[in-house]
Write a protein that holds these residues in place. Structure first.
Motif, PDB file in Angstrom:
ATOM      1  N   LEU A  45       0.821  -1.211   0.000  1.00  0.00           N
ATOM      2  CA  LEU A  45       0.000   0.000   0.000  1.00  0.00           C
ATOM      3  C   LEU A  45       0.857   1.263   0.000  1.00  0.00           C
ATOM      4  CD1 LEU A  45      -2.875  -0.914   2.465  1.00  0.00           C
ATOM      5  CD2 LEU A  45      -3.110  -0.346   0.050  1.00  0.00           C
ATOM      6  N   ILE A  46       1.870   1.293   0.829  1.00  0.00           N
ATOM      7  CA  ILE A  46       2.747   2.455   0.921  1.00  0.00           C
ATOM      8  C   ILE A  46       3.486   2.669  -0.406  1.00  0.00           C
ATOM      9  CG2 ILE A  46       4.843   3.319   2.048  1.00  0.00           C
ATOM     10  CD1 ILE A  46       3.680   1.905   4.636  1.00  0.00           C
ATOM     11  N   THR A  47       3.945   1.594  -1.012  1.00  0.00           N
ATOM     12  CA  THR A  47       4.640   1.685  -2.298  1.00  0.00           C
ATOM     13  C   THR A  47       3.707   2.175  -3.395  1.00  0.00           C
ATOM     14  OG1 THR A  47       6.082  -0.121  -1.604  1.00  0.00           O
ATOM     15  CG2 THR A  47       6.051   0.402  -3.952  1.00  0.00           C
ATOM     16  N   VAL A  48       2.479   1.663  -3.408  1.00  0.00           N
ATOM     17  CA  VAL A  48       1.494   2.101  -4.401  1.00  0.00           C
ATOM     18  C   VAL A  48       1.181   3.583  -4.215  1.00  0.00           C
ATOM     19  CG1 VAL A  48      -0.943   1.876  -5.087  1.00  0.00           C
ATOM     20  CG2 VAL A  48       0.470  -0.165  -4.817  1.00  0.00           C
ATOM     21  N   GLY A  49       1.037   4.025  -2.978  1.00  0.00           N
ATOM     22  CA  GLY A  49       0.770   5.435  -2.717  1.00  0.00           C
ATOM     23  C   GLY A  49       1.880   6.334  -3.229  1.00  0.00           C
ATOM     24  N   TYR A  50       3.113   5.935  -3.015  1.00  0.00           N
ATOM     25  CA  TYR A  50       4.250   6.724  -3.487  1.00  0.00           C
ATOM     26  C   TYR A  50       4.308   6.717  -5.016  1.00  0.00           C
ATOM     27  CZ  TYR A  50       8.934   8.494  -4.166  1.00  0.00           C
ATOM     28  OH  TYR A  50      10.012   9.238  -4.584  1.00  0.00           O
ATOM     29  N   ALA A  51       4.122   5.543  -5.624  1.00  0.00           N
ATOM     30  CA  ALA A  51       4.185   5.431  -7.081  1.00  0.00           C
ATOM     31  C   ALA A  51       3.066   6.243  -7.746  1.00  0.00           C
ATOM     32  CB  ALA A  51       4.096   3.969  -7.500  1.00  0.00           C
ATOM     33  N   ARG A  52       1.870   6.192  -7.172  1.00  0.00           N
ATOM     34  CA  ARG A  52       0.751   6.987  -7.705  1.00  0.00           C
ATOM     35  C   ARG A  52       1.063   8.474  -7.607  1.00  0.00           C
ATOM     36  NH1 ARG A  52      -4.540   6.982  -5.543  1.00  0.00           N
ATOM     37  NH2 ARG A  52      -5.147   7.841  -7.530  1.00  0.00           N
ATOM     38  N   ALA A  53       1.609   8.881  -6.471  1.00  0.00           N
ATOM     39  CA  ALA A  53       1.915  10.294  -6.273  1.00  0.00           C
ATOM     40  C   ALA A  53       2.943  10.779  -7.295  1.00  0.00           C
ATOM     41  CB  ALA A  53       2.424  10.532  -4.858  1.00  0.00           C
ATOM     42  N   LYS A  54       3.862   9.922  -7.687  1.00  0.00           N
ATOM     43  CA  LYS A  54       4.853  10.299  -8.690  1.00  0.00           C
ATOM     44  C   LYS A  54       4.217  10.471 -10.066  1.00  0.00           C
ATOM     45  CE  LYS A  54       8.459   7.795  -9.102  1.00  0.00           C
ATOM     46  NZ  LYS A  54       9.624   6.907  -9.077  1.00  0.00           N
ATOM     47  N   ARG A  55       3.218   9.665 -10.360  1.00  0.00           N
ATOM     48  CA  ARG A  55       2.598   9.698 -11.688  1.00  0.00           C
ATOM     49  C   ARG A  55       1.535  10.783 -11.838  1.00  0.00           C
ATOM     50  NH1 ARG A  55       2.876   3.692 -11.897  1.00  0.00           N
ATOM     51  NH2 ARG A  55       1.314   3.850 -10.420  1.00  0.00           N
ATOM     52  N   LEU A  56       0.852  11.102 -10.756  1.00  0.00           N
ATOM     53  CA  LEU A  56      -0.216  12.099 -10.842  1.00  0.00           C
ATOM     54  C   LEU A  56       0.369  13.475 -11.147  1.00  0.00           C
ATOM     55  CD1 LEU A  56      -2.359  10.924  -7.798  1.00  0.00           C
ATOM     56  CD2 LEU A  56      -2.968  10.719 -10.213  1.00  0.00           C
ATOM     57  N   LYS A  57      -0.426  14.318 -11.766  1.00  0.00           N
ATOM     58  CA  LYS A  57       0.045  15.651 -12.173  1.00  0.00           C
ATOM     59  C   LYS A  57      -0.438  16.753 -11.231  1.00  0.00           C
ATOM     60  CE  LYS A  57       2.055  14.009 -15.765  1.00  0.00           C
ATOM     61  NZ  LYS A  57       3.399  13.567 -15.522  1.00  0.00           N
ATOM     62  N   ILE A  58      -1.595  16.582 -10.623  1.00  0.00           N
ATOM     63  CA  ILE A  58      -2.175  17.623  -9.774  1.00  0.00           C
ATOM     64  C   ILE A  58      -1.641  17.457  -8.351  1.00  0.00           C
ATOM     65  CG2 ILE A  58      -4.330  18.570  -8.856  1.00  0.00           C
ATOM     66  CD1 ILE A  58      -5.663  17.373 -11.414  1.00  0.00           C
ATOM     67  N   GLY A  59      -1.135  18.550  -7.772  1.00  0.00           N
ATOM     68  CA  GLY A  59      -0.523  18.507  -6.446  1.00  0.00           C
ATOM     69  C   GLY A  59      -1.450  17.969  -5.374  1.00  0.00           C
ATOM     70  N   LYS A  60      -2.704  18.403  -5.388  1.00  0.00           N
ATOM     71  CA  LYS A  60      -3.657  17.973  -4.370  1.00  0.00           C
ATOM     72  C   LYS A  60      -3.864  16.452  -4.428  1.00  0.00           C
ATOM     73  CE  LYS A  60      -7.935  19.387  -2.245  1.00  0.00           C
ATOM     74  NZ  LYS A  60      -8.963  20.413  -2.178  1.00  0.00           N
ATOM     75  N   ALA A  61      -3.943  15.903  -5.621  1.00  0.00           N
ATOM     76  CA  ALA A  61      -4.123  14.454  -5.788  1.00  0.00           C
ATOM     77  C   ALA A  61      -2.871  13.699  -5.339  1.00  0.00           C
ATOM     78  CB  ALA A  61      -4.446  14.133  -7.243  1.00  0.00           C
ATOM     79  N   ARG A  62      -1.718  14.279  -5.552  1.00  0.00           N
ATOM     80  CA  ARG A  62      -0.471  13.630  -5.137  1.00  0.00           C
ATOM     81  C   ARG A  62      -0.392  13.550  -3.616  1.00  0.00           C
ATOM     82  NH1 ARG A  62       4.232  16.151  -8.897  1.00  0.00           N
ATOM     83  NH2 ARG A  62       5.185  14.108  -8.634  1.00  0.00           N
ATOM     84  N   PHE A  63      -0.706  14.661  -2.953  1.00  0.00           N
ATOM     85  CA  PHE A  63      -0.724  14.658  -1.489  1.00  0.00           C
ATOM     86  C   PHE A  63      -1.765  13.674  -0.961  1.00  0.00           C
ATOM     87  CE2 PHE A  63       1.044  19.100  -1.837  1.00  0.00           C
ATOM     88  CZ  PHE A  63       2.229  18.837  -1.179  1.00  0.00           C
ATOM     89  N   ARG A  64      -2.942  13.642  -1.586  1.00  0.00           N
ATOM     90  CA  ARG A  64      -4.012  12.749  -1.147  1.00  0.00           C
ATOM     91  C   ARG A  64      -3.599  11.284  -1.292  1.00  0.00           C
ATOM     92  NH1 ARG A  64      -8.341  14.432  -4.169  1.00  0.00           N
ATOM     93  NH2 ARG A  64      -7.726  12.993  -5.797  1.00  0.00           N
TER      94      ARG A  64
END
Length: 145
Positions: free
Chosen positions: A100-119
């Motif tokens: 879960l933690i790895t997926v959260g980090y990987a998603r945050a790297k791929r997302l473009k919008i800052g708010k979505a990355r933090f979320r």
């Protein structure tokens, strides 16, 4: 070697918890303030990810060298709550938390919008932390030696 790994695994758990809490609260702050996600935020997320992965690797080695781990796996051990915790529940839950933690980090790297990355970091790291807290062998942490 076993005792050293056991101590390292026990003390590194504090670093994991602190790193995850720091990453979660930083992500929550960025999410609520609608800040742009900058490289400094990515590095703060790594403070939760890296110790967690290191802890998982040490735990994996420990699982195979410990008399409480894979060597203890049997039908009779599954009937004992403490043995079942060390053989099955703790390792399986920790693997799920690391994923879960790895997926959260990987998603945050791929997302473009800052708010979505933090979320992404907040939600996935938070779920990982809840799983970790649910299966820490607390009786071993607070046992009188």
């Amino acid at each position: 070697m076993y005792t050293g790994l056991q101590h390292l695994h026990s003390y590194l758990a504090y670093l994991v918890l602190l790193g995850l809490l720091f990453s979660i609260f930083t992500a929550l702050g960025g999410w609520m303030q609608n800040r742009p996600f900058v490289d400094k935020d990515r590095k703060r997320a790594l403070l939760g990810l890296i110790p967690t992965h290191l802890q998982w690797v040490i735990g994996l080695v420990l699982y195979f060298v410990s008399p409480l781990g894979a060597a203890n796996a049997s039908g009779a051990a599954m009937k004992d709550a403490t043995s079942r915790l060390y053989i099955l529940e703790h390792p399986l839950t920790m693997v799920l938390a690391v994923v879960l933690i790895t997926v959260g980090y990987a998603r945050a790297k791929r997302l473009k919008i800052g708010k979505a990355r933090f979320r992404s970091i907040f939600v996935f790291y938070g779920l990982g932390l809840l799983l970790i807290l649910s299966r820490i062998p607390w009786q071993a942490w607070f046992a009188v030696s």
